[in-house]
Write a protein that holds these residues in place. Structure first.
Motif, PDB file in Angstrom:
ATOM      1  N   ASN A 125      50.605 -69.153  11.098  1.00  0.00           N
ATOM      2  CA  ASN A 125      49.736 -69.923  10.467  1.00  0.00           C
ATOM      3  C   ASN A 125      50.510 -71.257   9.967  1.00  0.00           C
ATOM      4  O   ASN A 125      50.400 -72.172  10.396  1.00  0.00           O
ATOM      5  N   PHE A 126      51.535 -70.973   9.746  1.00  0.00           N
ATOM      6  CA  PHE A 126      52.445 -72.343   9.253  1.00  0.00           C
ATOM      7  C   PHE A 126      53.720 -72.939  10.177  1.00  0.00           C
ATOM      8  O   PHE A 126      54.165 -73.326  10.173  1.00  0.00           O
ATOM      9  N   GLY A 134      47.095 -66.532  19.362  1.00  0.00           N
ATOM     10  CA  GLY A 134      47.818 -67.798  19.304  1.00  0.00           C
ATOM     11  C   GLY A 134      48.091 -69.383  19.744  1.00  0.00           C
ATOM     12  O   GLY A 134      49.195 -69.805  19.768  1.00  0.00           O
ATOM     13  N   ARG A 135      46.319 -69.843  19.162  1.00  0.00           N
ATOM     14  CA  ARG A 135      46.523 -70.658  19.295  1.00  0.00           C
ATOM     15  C   ARG A 135      46.355 -72.124  18.491  1.00  0.00           C
ATOM     16  O   ARG A 135      46.617 -71.607  17.242  1.00  0.00           O
ATOM     17  N   PRO A 136      46.456 -73.339  18.997  1.00  0.00           N
ATOM     18  CA  PRO A 136      46.808 -73.819  18.148  1.00  0.00           C
ATOM     19  C   PRO A 136      45.297 -74.644  17.028  1.00  0.00           C
ATOM     20  O   PRO A 136      44.591 -74.568  17.915  1.00  0.00           O
ATOM     21  N   GLU A 155      44.829 -63.803   5.873  1.00  0.00           N
ATOM     22  CA  GLU A 155      44.740 -64.408   5.517  1.00  0.00           C
ATOM     23  C   GLU A 155      44.981 -65.621   6.611  1.00  0.00           C
ATOM     24  O   GLU A 155      45.043 -66.538   6.876  1.00  0.00           O
ATOM     25  N   ASP A 156      44.926 -64.935   8.562  1.00  0.00           N
ATOM     26  CA  ASP A 156      44.826 -65.670   8.999  1.00  0.00           C
ATOM     27  C   ASP A 156      42.896 -66.522   9.304  1.00  0.00           C
ATOM     28  O   ASP A 156      43.037 -65.520   8.697  1.00  0.00           O
ATOM     29  N   TRP A 157      43.517 -67.288  10.010  1.00  0.00           N
ATOM     30  CA  TRP A 157      42.235 -67.439  10.855  1.00  0.00           C
ATOM     31  C   TRP A 157      41.810 -67.133  12.372  1.00  0.00           C
ATOM     32  O   TRP A 157      42.775 -67.009  13.171  1.00  0.00           O
ATOM     33  N   LEU A 158      40.637 -66.809  12.713  1.00  0.00           N
ATOM     34  CA  LEU A 158      40.516 -65.993  13.674  1.00  0.00           C
ATOM     35  C   LEU A 158      39.286 -67.312  13.764  1.00  0.00           C
ATOM     36  O   LEU A 158      38.253 -67.205  13.352  1.00  0.00           O
ATOM     37  N   HIS A 159      39.253 -67.195  15.637  1.00  0.00           N
ATOM     38  CA  HIS A 159      37.827 -67.786  16.628  1.00  0.00           C
ATOM     39  C   HIS A 159      36.889 -66.832  15.950  1.00  0.00           C
ATOM     40  O   HIS A 159      37.352 -65.318  15.950  1.00  0.00           O
ATOM     41  N   GLY A 160      35.595 -67.012  15.962  1.00  0.00           N
ATOM     42  CA  GLY A 160      34.195 -65.761  15.787  1.00  0.00           C
ATOM     43  C   GLY A 160      33.967 -65.006  16.617  1.00  0.00           C
ATOM     44  O   GLY A 160      33.899 -64.206  16.816  1.00  0.00           O
ATOM     45  N   ARG A 161      34.487 -65.993  18.314  1.00  0.00           N
ATOM     46  CA  ARG A 161      34.690 -64.788  19.681  1.00  0.00           C
ATOM     47  C   ARG A 161      35.848 -64.154  19.457  1.00  0.00           C
ATOM     48  O   ARG A 161      35.555 -63.588  20.650  1.00  0.00           O
ATOM     49  N   HIS A 162      36.771 -64.051  19.004  1.00  0.00           N
ATOM     50  CA  HIS A 162      37.670 -63.566  18.849  1.00  0.00           C
ATOM     51  C   HIS A 162      37.526 -61.889  17.915  1.00  0.00           C
ATOM     52  O   HIS A 162      38.759 -60.837  18.099  1.00  0.00           O
TER      53      HIS A 162
END
Length: 378
Positions: A125-126, A134-136, A155-162
């Motif tokens: 994330n940083f 691993g996308r922006p 505390e990473d952010w993930l797409h709902g579909r992933h």
């Protein structure tokens, strides 16, 4: 994190309802995230802050270098005009601004800092990368409208579909632990079978659903017959309560161990807090799971409360302190009249479902100017 796509056309018109709803959502989100952090003073002297809004500076610490995070105040005062990644909030983090990771920048708010903050934890994330893909964010190449959800452990952010599971409708009231963190801490799957939110990855098998009524009963201590149980043993049991985790393991309640898991808002209070479980959580780096005030929701509620408390401190009212009583009253009345009239003017458009154009706004202020001219002549 919720993408907000903008559709461009030759003449942009939006309904007043859309404007008011969008503005209210943005203000509420900003208050929730930022009001819980200090915007004027570097958080470094506070040490490893329990939870705070954080930013990473792509200008000062670009990808390929060392990851670093800066507090809210430093993002304003030391990194104005820089390319910043908004990290939302992180737990147990100490501001890095101006330390050894920054080659040519000194913190303006707190120059004296250790070379490194050794207890800080960093992630992709940083450097502006998120999710298992691993996308922006926002991703200019991603045309799928999808929300991003933060794992409460890594505390990473993930797409709902992933996430590998169905995202619940009331996701904003629940906490999510991603599949990688669940597998890294397999004892969490034991809790998932009992505590996970319905519709998430932790689904009971058909054979286990037959016992669902039993598994939903509150956990309780085994009954002891006072007539035959030695008093010394009863005292020992009082001092050492039984382990809830072991009770769940003994009951053989297992969930499908795949996908992220969503947990209802009260799930932390139901985790076992016996000495063995506390030690297990500490060794896994998860002692915060027993702290209900650690949640992002608790942090946001604190921020909203702080913002509401400060709403009475209107900058206009502060400027009135240098005026006499008569001048103060004249300005206050004029200011309140204008706000009231503007509100009534806009509400007419909202009630009729009409759009507000720039000509409408110009016309309103022309009427206000004409009204003031008439009043000054009387």
């Amino acid at each position: 994190m919720q993408p907000r796509p903008v559709n461009m056309c030759e003449e942009q018109t939006v309904s007043l309802v859309d404007i008011l709803q969008e503005d209210e959502e943005l203000e509420e989100e900003a208050s929730a995230v930022l009001a819980g952090s200090d915007s004027d003073h570097c958080s470094y002297p506070q040490g490893y802050v329990k939870r705070q809004a954080l930013y990473a500076c792509n200008t000062c610490t670009p990808k390929g270098g060392e990851a670093a995070g800066v507090c809210l105040a430093c993002s304003y005062k030391c990194h104005e005009g820089h390319d910043l990644f908004e990290l939302y909030t992180k737990r147990n983090f100490r501001c890095d601004c101006g330390n050894g990771k920054f080659k040519d920048l000194q913190c303006k708010l707190h120059p004296e800092k250790d070379e490194l903050n050794t207890l800080n934890k960093y992630s992709q994330n940083f450097f502006g990368s998120y999710c298992t893909c691993g996308r922006p964010y926002p991703d200019p190449d991603d045309q799928v409208e999808d929300e991003m959800i933060q794992c409460v452990v890594c505390e990473d952010w993930l797409h709902g579909r992933h996430l590998g599971c169905t995202v619940p409708d009331s996701v904003e009231l629940q906490e999510m632990i991603c599949e990688a963190c669940m597998n890294k801490n397999p004892f969490l799957w034991v809790y998932a079978a009992r505590l996970a939110a319905p519709g998430a990855a932790a689904q009971l098998t058909e054979s286990q659903r037959a016992d669902e009524s039993n598994t939903n009963r509150p956990l309780k201590e085994p009954q002891v017959d006072d007539a035959v149980e030695p008093s010394c043993k009863r005292l020992r049991q009082d001092a050492e309560p039984s382990c809830r985790l072991k009770e769940l393991q003994a009951a053989a309640q297992k969930a499908e161990q795949s996908g992220a898991v969503f947990w209802p808002s009260t799930w932390r209070s139901k985790l076992c807090s016996c000495s063995a479980c506390r030690e297990r959580l500490s060794e896994a780096g998860l002692p915060f799971l027993l702290d209900e005030s650690d949640t992002v929701l608790a942090y946001e509620n604190k921020g909203k409360s702080s913002e509401q408390t400060q709403q009475g401190h209107d900058p206009l009212m502060s400027a009135l302190d240098n005026l006499n009583r008569v001048q103060q009253l004249e300005i206050i009345h004029g200011y309140n009249d204008m706000k009231s009239e503007l509100k009534d003017f806009l509400q007419r458009f909202a009630a009729e479902g009409k759009v507000v154009t720039s000509d409408d706004i110009h016309h309103f202020f022309e009427q206000q100017s004409e009204k003031r001219r008439r009043e000054s002549c009387t």
